[in-house]
Design a protein around this motif. Structure first.
Motif, PDB file in Angstrom:
ATOM      1  N   ILE A  94      47.782  10.100  38.525  1.00 54.52           N
ATOM      2  CA  ILE A  94      46.544  10.880  38.642  1.00 54.52           C
ATOM      3  C   ILE A  94      45.579  10.372  37.579  1.00 54.52           C
ATOM      4  CG2 ILE A  94      45.477  13.161  38.401  1.00 54.52           C
ATOM      5  CD1 ILE A  94      48.077  14.442  39.253  1.00 54.52           C
ATOM      6  N   TYR A 127      43.589  10.272  42.886  1.00 51.29           N
ATOM      7  CA  TYR A 127      44.927   9.708  43.151  1.00 51.29           C
ATOM      8  C   TYR A 127      44.892   8.230  42.797  1.00 51.29           C
ATOM      9  CZ  TYR A 127      49.187   8.602  45.831  1.00 51.29           C
ATOM     10  OH  TYR A 127      50.440   8.189  46.213  1.00 51.29           O
ATOM     11  N   ASP A 134      41.546   4.911  44.963  1.00 46.06           N
ATOM     12  CA  ASP A 134      41.602   6.084  44.071  1.00 46.06           C
ATOM     13  C   ASP A 134      40.793   7.284  44.592  1.00 46.06           C
ATOM     14  OD1 ASP A 134      42.982   4.301  42.464  1.00 46.06           O
ATOM     15  OD2 ASP A 134      41.348   4.021  41.040  1.00 46.06           O
ATOM     16  N   ILE A 137      41.229  14.064  44.672  1.00 44.53           N
ATOM     17  CA  ILE A 137      42.221  14.972  45.278  1.00 44.53           C
ATOM     18  C   ILE A 137      42.159  16.344  44.605  1.00 44.53           C
ATOM     19  CG2 ILE A 137      43.883  13.208  46.055  1.00 44.53           C
ATOM     20  CD1 ILE A 137      45.511  13.776  43.481  1.00 44.53           C
ATOM     21  N   HIS A 141      46.835  18.499  47.113  1.00 43.99           N
ATOM     22  CA  HIS A 141      47.111  17.089  47.420  1.00 43.99           C
ATOM     23  C   HIS A 141      48.076  16.509  46.383  1.00 43.99           C
ATOM     24  CE1 HIS A 141      42.885  17.159  49.290  1.00 43.99           C
ATOM     25  NE2 HIS A 141      43.710  16.970  50.290  1.00 43.99           N
ATOM     26  N   ALA A 142      47.820  16.827  45.100  1.00 44.03           N
ATOM     27  CA  ALA A 142      48.642  16.249  44.022  1.00 44.03           C
ATOM     28  C   ALA A 142      50.109  16.643  44.189  1.00 44.03           C
ATOM     29  CB  ALA A 142      48.117  16.697  42.660  1.00 44.03           C
ATOM     30  N   LEU A 145      51.524  14.907  47.407  1.00 37.13           N
ATOM     31  CA  LEU A 145      51.786  13.477  47.184  1.00 37.13           C
ATOM     32  C   LEU A 145      52.911  13.236  46.178  1.00 37.13           C
ATOM     33  CD1 LEU A 145      48.045  12.354  47.024  1.00 37.13           C
ATOM     34  CD2 LEU A 145      49.697  11.617  48.748  1.00 37.13           C
ATOM     35  N   CYS A 147      52.774  13.688  42.942  1.00 30.36           N
ATOM     36  CA  CYS A 147      52.308  13.168  41.637  1.00 30.36           C
ATOM     37  C   CYS A 147      52.976  13.930  40.509  1.00 30.36           C
ATOM     38  CB  CYS A 147      50.791  13.323  41.505  1.00 30.36           C
ATOM     39  SG  CYS A 147      49.851  12.488  42.775  1.00 30.36           S
TER      40      CYS A 147
END
Ligand code: TMP
Ligand code: ASP
Length: 243
Positions: A94, A127, A134, A137, A141-142, A145, A147
């Motif tokens: 991130i 992202y 990139d 987000i 989303h984080a 995904l 992250c």
């Protein structure tokens, strides 16, 4: 330190601005700051001899400053002119951007007038994925995904980013520089603690002169304004000049 001197060390990762080599200790890496300049997801490429040294010096000073304010970072020590010994971390994918003044992609995306002072610092997540350029987000989303695993980690990133902003705005203000915006990256250390990583330099920040609003950062390269190295040198000069 010359790049060739690092050749005996195992190259762990090469990014756009730095190379990471295995350190002498298991928990350490050596970050070598390159002279390469890239913009717009590396669509634009260049080089500026001596830029790596400047960014390494600037980053080292800023990481040390943040540590004195209780912000944990990956910085251990400088090694030669253009290397930094760092704690080995797993980078969280991130890019945490903090904005005090509207410019760059914020003005383009939301139509906020260039130079508008934001009522409070804005923290955004992007992202970290070059293939996707990139994208911005949100928290959902984080998590989706992968992250981070927990929302509390995202809250911690935001809290740390705001603390960094508070320290750096005051520090640069005393040196007649406006900290317009910047990008941070964080990583998890071996104990799974989230600490500040990557670099803090004119490659990853925007600085405007307090009086003239002259740009003293990578926008000089992005916008073909010239005088890239002079601008980075000016930032280092002001950082090291105690007022
Ligand atoms: P932006 O306005 O282009 O989104 O950039 C916001 C801040 O983040 C600016 O200080 C430059 C920095 N930045 C990086 O360090 N790396 C990047 O890949 C991007 C897009 C921005
Ligand atoms: N860091 C990105 C690149 O290297 C974008 C930028 O900083 O403008 O392309």
């Amino acid at each position: 330190m010359l790049e060739e001197e690092l050749d005996s060390q195992e190259l762990l990762y090469e990014g756009k601005g730095k190379k990471l080599y295995r350190g002498s200790q298991e928990e350490e890496v050596i970050a070598y700051f390159k002279d390469d300049l890239t913009a717009f997801n590396a669509e634009k490429k260049g080089q500026e001899k001596g830029k790596g040294i400047l960014n390494c010096q600037i980053s080292s000073i800023l990481f040390e400053l943040l540590e004195t304010h209780g912000i944990q970072t990956h910085f251990i020590r400088k090694l030669g002119d253009n290397c930094m010994v760092c704690k080995r971390v797993n980078i969280i994918p991130i890019e945490v951007v903090v904005r005090n003044v509207a410019t760059g992609s914020l003005t383009k995306r939301l139509g906020i007038k260039e130079g508008t002072i934001l009522p409070q610092a804005l923290v955004e997540f992007y992202y970290k994925d070059d293939a996707l350029s990139d994208p911005i987000i949100n928290d959902e989303h984080a998590i989706l995904l992968g992250c981070v695993s927990h929302t509390r980690d995202l809250e911690f990133l935001r809290l740390q980013a705001r603390k960094v902003n508070q320290v750096l705005v005051g520090f640069f203000n005393k040196r007649d520089l406006r900290l317009i915006d910047f990008k941070l990256e964080f990583g998890k250390d071996k104990a799974d603690k989230i600490i500040l990583a990557d670099e803090i330099s004119p490659d990853s920040c925007r600085f405007w002169d307090k009086t003239s609003n002259e740009k003293l950062d990578k926008d000089r390269f992005r916008q073909d304004l010239g005088g890239v190295k002079l601008a980075y040198e000016e930032v280092l000069k002001r950082i090291t000049t105690i007022k």
